[in-house]
Design an enzyme around this catalytic site. Structure first.
Site, PDB file in Angstrom:
ATOM      1  N   LYS A 298       3.964  -2.613  -5.889  1.00 54.63           N
ATOM      2  CA  LYS A 298       3.020  -1.898  -6.763  1.00 54.63           C
ATOM      3  C   LYS A 298       3.663  -1.621  -8.119  1.00 54.63           C
ATOM      4  O   LYS A 298       3.044  -1.782  -9.171  1.00 54.63           O
ATOM      5  CB  LYS A 298       2.571  -0.591  -6.098  1.00 54.63           C
TER       6      LYS A 298
ATOM      7  N   SER B 149      -0.021   3.144  -6.272  1.00 50.96           N
ATOM      8  CA  SER B 149       0.264   4.042  -5.150  1.00 50.96           C
ATOM      9  C   SER B 149       1.344   5.050  -5.509  1.00 50.96           C
ATOM     10  O   SER B 149       2.252   4.751  -6.305  1.00 50.96           O
ATOM     11  CB  SER B 149       0.768   3.194  -3.978  1.00 50.96           C
TER      12      SER B 149
ATOM     13  N   TYR C 205       6.789  -2.281  -0.108  1.00 51.24           N
ATOM     14  CA  TYR C 205       5.392  -2.101  -0.504  1.00 51.24           C
ATOM     15  C   TYR C 205       5.326  -1.374  -1.855  1.00 51.24           C
ATOM     16  O   TYR C 205       4.654  -1.820  -2.789  1.00 51.24           O
ATOM     17  CB  TYR C 205       4.636  -1.305   0.579  1.00 51.24           C
TER      18      TYR C 205
END
Ligand code: UDP
Length: 322
Positions: free
Chosen positions: A144, A116, A140
């Site tokens: 990643k 991402s 988040y």
């Protein structure tokens, strides 16, 4: 090639499955159906209901003659990741390590990972290329990045080659209406705007109108999911040639503001949408666009379906149909 698509019943995953099937690949989908939907499954792809925290289930599927894995099964809400980081550690980090360990055990050597743009954090310059520093500002994004940092170790120690794809803002639907699942409880801009248009939601807020952008609202690089899907197909073919592992941005290199997105839908449906302006959302950069030159020069990938009109039309077609 037999490709295992983990998270293949989700929004991006089902579009990837369609692209692989259209190319004639054999596809198996592994999904726990927590956010994946039955309506997104394809008859031609074998479906295995399973969870990436279930090592036995992963090993069973990995031993069934898989050539490569595409992994899109992750939790993806920024707000939730800050509130419940342990869920994100378990699903996004432990779950992915389980997959890599099962691949290593059964000699599956090629891995395409959904990463991402959230790995970058606040942009120091734009367009962002892959050399831009990675300083995620939410958990988040960190999960990643953590996986991206494990990948070279699994490559050197276990021989697993990878392509990590850093998606910018995924939007749109398959133009043939092959994918019908609407995201439940969406957190992202376009499905929220769509829900206002269908009446499923009374109104929405635009977070911030005092940014240094064309109309004061945030600008993002919205990429059509059909273009994302084709990049997965190209990544698999690239890895099958035995070439080097890569980290690649996937964006269009073009910015669309929140207001432009809202107004584009208003134009298509011929009515005004109900919105107000709210304060800026914490951690939102005003302007975020990608350079995807690396993907283009590496395997000739280019966004072909990401013009604003096509993004709006393909999405509205699916929302309207339901
Ligand atoms: N946004 C908004 N209202 C909403 C949801 C999103 O104004 O209800 C804005 C958000 O501030 C950002 C852009 O839309 O500038 C895209 O947000 P999204 O959550 O879809 O993706 P992000 O860029 O945060 O990954």
């Amino acid at each position: 090639m037999h490709i295992l698509v983990i998270g293949g019943a989700g929004y991006i995953g089902s579009h990837v499955v369609k692209a692989l099937l259209d190319d004639g690949m054999q596809v198996s989908v592994f999904d726990n159906m927590s956010t994946g939907q039955e309506i997104n499954l394809f008859d031609k792809a074998k479906f295995i209901k399973g969870d990436i925290l279930d090592i036995h289930a992963l090993e069973k599927v990995m031993s069934s003659g898989v050539d490569a894995v595409v992994h899109l099964a992750a939790k993806k809400s920024v707000a939730e990741s800050i509130k419940y980081p342990e869920i994100y550690s378990t699903n996004n980090i432990t779950g992915t390590l389980n997959i890599l360990n099962a691949m290593a055990k059964f000699g599956v050597k090629n891995f395409v990972f959904s990463s991402s743009a959230a790995v970058y954090g606040m942009p120091e310059y734009t367009p962002l290329d892959e050399l831009h520093p990675t300083n995620p500002i939410n958990y988040y994004g960190y999960t990643k990045l953590a996986i991206e940092q494990f990948l070279p170790w699994y490559e050197s120690l276990k021989g697993i080659k990878f392509v990590a794809l850093r998606y910018f803002n995924a939007v749109g639907y398959d133009a043939t209406l092959a994918v019908k699942g609407l995201e439940k409880n969406p957190q992202n801009l376009l499905p929220i705007v769509m829900e206002v248009a269908t009446g499923a939601r009374k109104s929405m807020s635009i977070f911030g109108n005092d940014y240094d952008t064309v109309d004061g609202t945030c600008v993002r690089d919205y990429i059509h999911v059909t273009d994302l899907a084709s990049a997965h197909l190209k990544s698999l073919k690239y890895l099958a040639q035995g070439r080097d592992s890569q980290i690649l941005n996937l964006g269009v290199g073009r910015g669309i503001s929140v207001l432009e997105m809202v107004q584009a839908l208003e134009k298509v449906i011929g009515k005004k949408l109900n919105y107000d302006f709210a304060p800026r959302r914490a951690g939102d950069p005003g302007f975020l666009i990608a350079s995807s030159e690396r993907a283009e020069s590496l395997f000739g990938w280019k966004a072909m379906h990401s013009d604003l009109e096509n993004i709006i039309r393909t999405t509205w077609n699916v929302y309207q149909a339901q």
